[in-house]
Write an enzyme that holds these catalytic residues in place. Structure first.
Site, mmCIF file in Angstrom:
data_model
loop_
_atom_site.group_PDB
_atom_site.id
_atom_site.type_symbol
_atom_site.label_atom_id
_atom_site.label_comp_id
_atom_site.label_asym_id
_atom_site.label_seq_id
_atom_site.Cartn_x
_atom_site.Cartn_y
_atom_site.Cartn_z
ATOM 1 N N GLY B 43 0.823 -1.329 0.283
ATOM 2 C CA GLY B 43 0.077 0.038 -0.045
ATOM 3 C C GLY B 43 0.758 1.157 0.073
ATOM 4 N N CYS B 127 -7.864 -0.925 5.522
ATOM 5 C CA CYS B 127 -7.060 -1.314 6.260
ATOM 6 C C CYS B 127 -7.375 -0.866 7.877
ATOM 7 C CB CYS B 127 -5.434 -0.519 6.188
ATOM 8 S SG CYS B 127 -4.378 -1.409 7.150
#
Ligand SMILES: Cc1cc2nc3c(=O)[nH]c(=O)nc-3n(C[C@H](O)[C@H](O)[C@H](O)COP(=O)(O)O)c2cc1C
Ligand code: FES
Lengths: 271, 300
Positions: B43, B127
């Site tokens: 990410g 997340c």
């Protein structure tokens, strides 16, 4: 320096002291020769409990005609190492490696000092061997300080004696060698080693490394190998980090598996 | 073996899951990257992120917890230092992006769309580790749709929205991002969990909670993929505890057009390749010509 996963065969797995095991694993000859400080991730093929592989540093490497072998020194501390301890000769293990960076052997210093706590002796033994062989240091130029809680936790002494003549053994309870912490034993001798002529290699529990950091006070070149929980072992998950000062002195988290496991002691930030 | 996800053609339906394969180079010794369907990278945020203090991971029964906290090099360093490595390979690169605001999402998306060698964006709205961000976007259909729209406005690349399982109705979120223009959805991200050290009565993770991944979450992931696939028309990418080819095929039968392999890489770095080979054999043995013919064929 390629790495991969290999199927290894357990050639020996002996309890050399209570809870301390020495495992010899035979590997295909394309397993890359490990450098001192490097480690492998080990697991039992097909077994998913324990789920993660275990990182163990490489204690020795020998090359045969059609294969090679590594030795791993480990202490039974949990489920993973318990299962390893139960492996018999001929069992198969999956070995991924060799992983991580290594101690640097070309510092060209007059004095080499090793400071090991417990099984921290494993990578330092391999290093001492490499220094004798590759950097042609004589056994007399190297001094080894080895500490453990009790005599029962001192392992690898006989092999070390052949590599290093100047050897100080300490135990917390005095059951072998001096009754002292290994860092204190070293501190008593510190005047013998001038910072500009000395390189220190260390490996051991966090408390030992932290106390060493205080004693050296940033004045000595010291490389230390660290341990952390690991998942991938190759730098992909960023799970195994330690806080260090980066190039500009700013805090950063570095991966013990890929950026280490060997770090300059001065870089490490203690909580 | 090839599949198409929002206009992006993949050699095969097997990709790596974000955060479990670094930036590709970490596994290049183990895996011929050219053989992968796609590489989804760790990410990326606008600025480099320090991440959470250690310990960050803990082994659990059939899986692991992680609280990495999205430590990453930042989008600029990624483009300058990590992408050139990936460009050497003939493999689709999917950039997983993360933002603490819709603005950050759109800024990261814009930069990556201008870079050479990024083939799709995967938007992490899920997340669970960073307090301010991810969770709130992914758990609210409106916020998830808003992020999707902002990212779509900045890019010509296919946009995959990656969903969090930490919600009551994941299919509602999926529908909402589909309406907002998402080209595909991927699911699931990790399930929030924790573990305690009995000796010290402290959490095993410094962050207290972390994201659970690995085979332990597979049944939950499979159920969610099945639910979502029934409610959206866009491709669904299945993720969660896939270790073997059998696992991957289950996800495809439940409705996933492609799959991502995450934690399995840690246990077996050859997992992706073994799964790709396994799918090929499965198709041959069952005389199935086109992989797409098994997608969503669950009999109930
Ligand atoms: C260590 C670790 C780091 C992860 N980092 C990210 C990330 O940066 N972005 C993201 O969208 N998902 C991230 N994930 C979630 C995975 O991509 C995947 O959705 C999840 O782990 C479930 O799949 P698995 O069971 O196959 O691992 C991470 C997972 C793990 C284990
Ligand atoms: S164990 Fe995965 S980055 Fe170190």
């Amino acid at each position: 320096m390629a790495k991969d996963i290999y199927i290894g065969e357990v050639a020996a797995n002996e309890e050399i002291q209570i809870d301390y095991f020495l495992m010899k694993v035979t590997l295909p000859s394309d397993f890359t020769e490990p450098l001192p400080g490097q480690f492998v991730m080990i697991r039992i093929a097909g077994l998913h409990d324990p789920f993660l592989s275990r990182p163990i540093s490489i204690y020795s490497y020998t090359r045969g005609k059609s294969n090679c072998a590594i030795e791993l020194l480990y202490r039974v501390v949990g489920k993973g190492t318990q299962i390893l301890a139960g492996l018999i000769k001929g069992s198969q293990v999956e070995i991924s490696g060799p992983l991580g960076g290594s101690y640097s052997i070309d510092h060209q210093k007059k004095n080499i000092v090793f400071i090991a706590g417990g099984i921290g002796i494993a990578p330092l033994s391999l290093l001492a061997e490499a220094l004798c062989r590759k950097a042609s240091y004589s056994a007399a130029a190297m001094t080894f300080y080895l500490g453990a809680q009790t005599a029962d936790a001192v392992v690898g002494l006989n092999r070390l004696r052949k590599l290093c003549y100047n050897l100080t053994v300490c135990t917390d309870d005095g059951s072998l060698g001096q009754k002292a912490l290994v860092t204190k034993a070293f501190q008593k001798d510190i005047k013998k080693y001038s910072p500009s002529d000395t390189v220190i290699y260390a490996c051991g529990p966090k408390a030992m490394v932290q106390s060493l950091s205080k004693i050296l006070d940033g004045k000595y070149l010291c490389q230390v190998s660290l341990e952390e929980r690991m998942a991938c072992g190759v730098g992909a998950c960023v799970g195994c980090v330690v806080a260090v000062k980066d190039g500009q002195g700013k805090p950063a988290y570095k991966r013990v598996c890929a950026d280490g496991p060997v770090f300059d002691l001065q870089q490490i930030i203690w909580e | 073996m090839s599949v198409e996800i929002g206009g992006l053609k993949l050699k095969n339906p097997v990709m790596t899951a974000s955060g479990t394969f670094g930036y590709g180079e970490e596994y290049a010794d183990y895996v011929d990257l050219n053989q992968l369907g796609a590489i989804v990278v760790k990410g990326l945020s606008l600025k480099p992120r320090l991440g959470n203090p250690p310990p960050r991971i803990m082994e659990t029964a059939g899986g692991m917890l992680n609280a990495v906290g999205l430590q990453n090099v930042g989008v600029d360093v990624f483009i300058k230092e990590k992408l050139p490595f990936l460009r050497q390979y003939d493999v689709a690169v999917i950039a997983n992006i993360y933002g603490e605001s819709t603005l950050e999402y759109s800024q990261v998306a814009k930069k990556l769309s201008q870079a050479e060698g990024v083939h799709a964006l995967e938007v992490n709205v899920s997340c669970p580790n960073v307090k301010k961000g991810g969770l709130s976007f992914g758990s609210d259909p409106k916020a998830a749709a808003e992020v999707t729209r902002r990212v779509k406005a900045e890019t010509h690349l296919p946009v995959i929205v990656k969903l969090t399982p930490n919600v009551t109705d994941i299919a509602a979120i999926a529908q909402s991002v589909e309406e907002a223009g998402a080209d595909a959805v991927s699911l699931i991200n990790t399930l929030t969990g924790m573990a305690i050290d009995l000796k010290t009565r402290t959490p095993h993770l410094k962050n207290i909670t972390g994201g659970l991944s690995g085979p332990a979450i597979k049944p939950v992931a499979l159920r969610m993929v099945w639910q979502v696939a029934q409610r959206v028309a866009i491709p669904v990418i299945g993720i969660g505890g896939i270790m073997t080819v059998e696992d991957a095929l289950e996800f495809m039968i439940a409705g996933a057009k492609a799959v991502q392999i995450g934690t399995a890489n840690f246990i077996n770095p050859h997992a992706t390749i073994e799964i790709i080979d396994g799918i090929r054999h499965y198709l041959q043995n069952n005389k199935i010509k086109n992989i797409n013919d098994i997608v969503g064929t669950l009999r109930t």
